[in-house]
Design an enzyme around this catalytic site. Structure first.
Site, short mmCIF file in Angstrom:
data_model
loop_
_atom_site.label_atom_id
_atom_site.label_comp_id
_atom_site.label_asym_id
_atom_site.label_seq_id
_atom_site.Cartn_x
_atom_site.Cartn_y
_atom_site.Cartn_z
N HIS A 172 -34.96 -3.80 -15.01
CA HIS A 172 -34.35 -3.64 -13.69
C HIS A 172 -34.63 -4.84 -12.80
CE1 HIS A 172 -33.63 -1.45 -9.72
NE2 HIS A 172 -32.51 -1.30 -10.40
N TYR A 217 -30.89 -24.08 -28.61
CA TYR A 217 -30.35 -24.03 -27.25
C TYR A 217 -28.83 -24.07 -27.29
CZ TYR A 217 -35.12 -25.04 -25.67
OH TYR A 217 -36.47 -24.99 -25.44
N GLN A 218 -28.28 -24.94 -28.15
CA GLN A 218 -26.83 -25.08 -28.23
C GLN A 218 -26.17 -23.82 -28.79
OE1 GLN A 218 -26.79 -28.75 -30.49
NE2 GLN A 218 -26.26 -29.95 -28.68
N HIS A 229 -39.69 -4.92 -14.33
CA HIS A 229 -39.40 -6.07 -13.48
C HIS A 229 -39.96 -7.36 -14.07
CE1 HIS A 229 -37.74 -4.22 -9.66
NE2 HIS A 229 -38.04 -3.17 -10.41
N SER A 273 -32.30 -27.80 -32.23
CA SER A 273 -31.50 -27.73 -33.45
C SER A 273 -32.08 -28.60 -34.55
CB SER A 273 -30.04 -28.12 -33.17
OG SER A 273 -29.98 -29.41 -32.61
N THR A 287 -27.15 -17.21 -16.56
CA THR A 287 -28.52 -16.90 -16.97
C THR A 287 -28.62 -15.49 -17.51
OG1 THR A 287 -29.57 -18.49 -15.48
CG2 THR A 287 -30.88 -16.58 -16.11
N ASN A 313 -20.50 -20.73 -23.36
CA ASN A 313 -20.32 -22.11 -22.94
C ASN A 313 -21.12 -23.03 -23.86
OD1 ASN A 313 -20.12 -24.61 -21.68
ND2 ASN A 313 -20.21 -23.75 -19.61
N CYS A 339 -37.73 -15.60 -25.52
CA CYS A 339 -37.43 -17.01 -25.27
C CYS A 339 -38.24 -17.93 -26.19
CB CYS A 339 -37.63 -17.36 -23.80
SG CYS A 339 -39.20 -16.85 -23.09
N ARG A 372 -28.42 -27.31 -21.68
CA ARG A 372 -29.45 -27.55 -20.66
C ARG A 372 -29.61 -26.34 -19.74
NH1 ARG A 372 -32.22 -31.92 -19.05
NH2 ARG A 372 -31.00 -33.26 -20.43
#
Length: 216
Positions: A89, A118-119, A29, A155, A99, A127, A149, A132
């Site tokens: 889970h 990020y891009q 979790h 970039s 997300t 997408n 993460c 953002r």
């Protein structure tokens, strides 16, 4: 979290401080950094084997696998490609949200020693204009380090933000052999190999900055 989930918790030591892992028999979790200490920016000896707090009989298979994975991550990263990833889970993965797609792509594609912008990650999730929203997905990540993460950067090569703090992000990237620099994805992974499966909203229209970095 399902009403049927019987939660178990395990705490282990790490170079970043104590890490608490929570999960049920179906999967993890959360992974949380507690009593965070400032990581040593210089070379360090391999950490001692993890000190586990709690009764061994309370360990579910996902917790056992997560402890083994984190121990290898900090002590012997070269064995990571051969280790199974624990099932996850958390409710965020039980929805077909942007997300969830972002986090899945990050887990599946961006390996130890790689970084991604990020891009780029927005494009991988379907997408390209939602950089953002990728920043928001990083803040929602329930299992940091496992879902990396910290490997998401601007970039331009700037570090970008990190929920665990920039010192922690910098330490993790240095541990993986990545210093300041532009994203390496695709290719360039320090560790090759296939990782075996952990993962059995509307993106924001606002663009990232000109340097490809999300402003929080």
């Amino acid at each position: 979290m399902d009403k049927a989930c019987k939660m178990r918790y395990k705490t282990m030591d790490s170079p970043l401080g104590k890490i608490e892992i929570s999960g049920c028999a179906q999967g993890l979790h959360e992974i949380r950094l507690h009593d965070r200490k400032t990581p040593d920016p210089g070379p360090a000896e391999a950490p001692a084997p993890p000190e586990l707090l709690g009764c061994p009989e309370e360990m579910t298979e996902p917790l056992v696998q997560c402890v083994a994975w984190l121990d290898a991550y900090f002590r012997e990263p070269s064995v990571l490609p051969g280790l199974p990833l624990p099932a996850i889970h958390h409710p965020i993965f039980q929805r077909g949200s942007f997300t969830a797609r972002v986090l899945r792509k990050l887990l599946e594609l961006v390996k130890f020693g790689d970084t991604v912008s990020y891009q780029q990650l927005a494009a991988l999730a379907g997408n390209p204009k939602a950089a953002r929203a990728v920043g928001g997905a990083m803040r929602s990540n329930p299992v940091p380090i496992l879902i990396p993460c910290h490997r998401v950067v601007c970039s331009s090569g700037a570090m970008g933000n990190y929920t665990g703090g920039l010192a922690t992000k910098e330490w993790l990237l240095a541990h993986e052999g990545r210093l300041a620099g532009k994203p390496t994805y695709p290719g360039g992974s320090y560790l090759a190999g296939t990782r075996r499966g952990a993962l059995g909203g509307t993106p924001s229209p606002h663009p990232a900055g000109r340097d490809g970095c999300v402003r929080e």
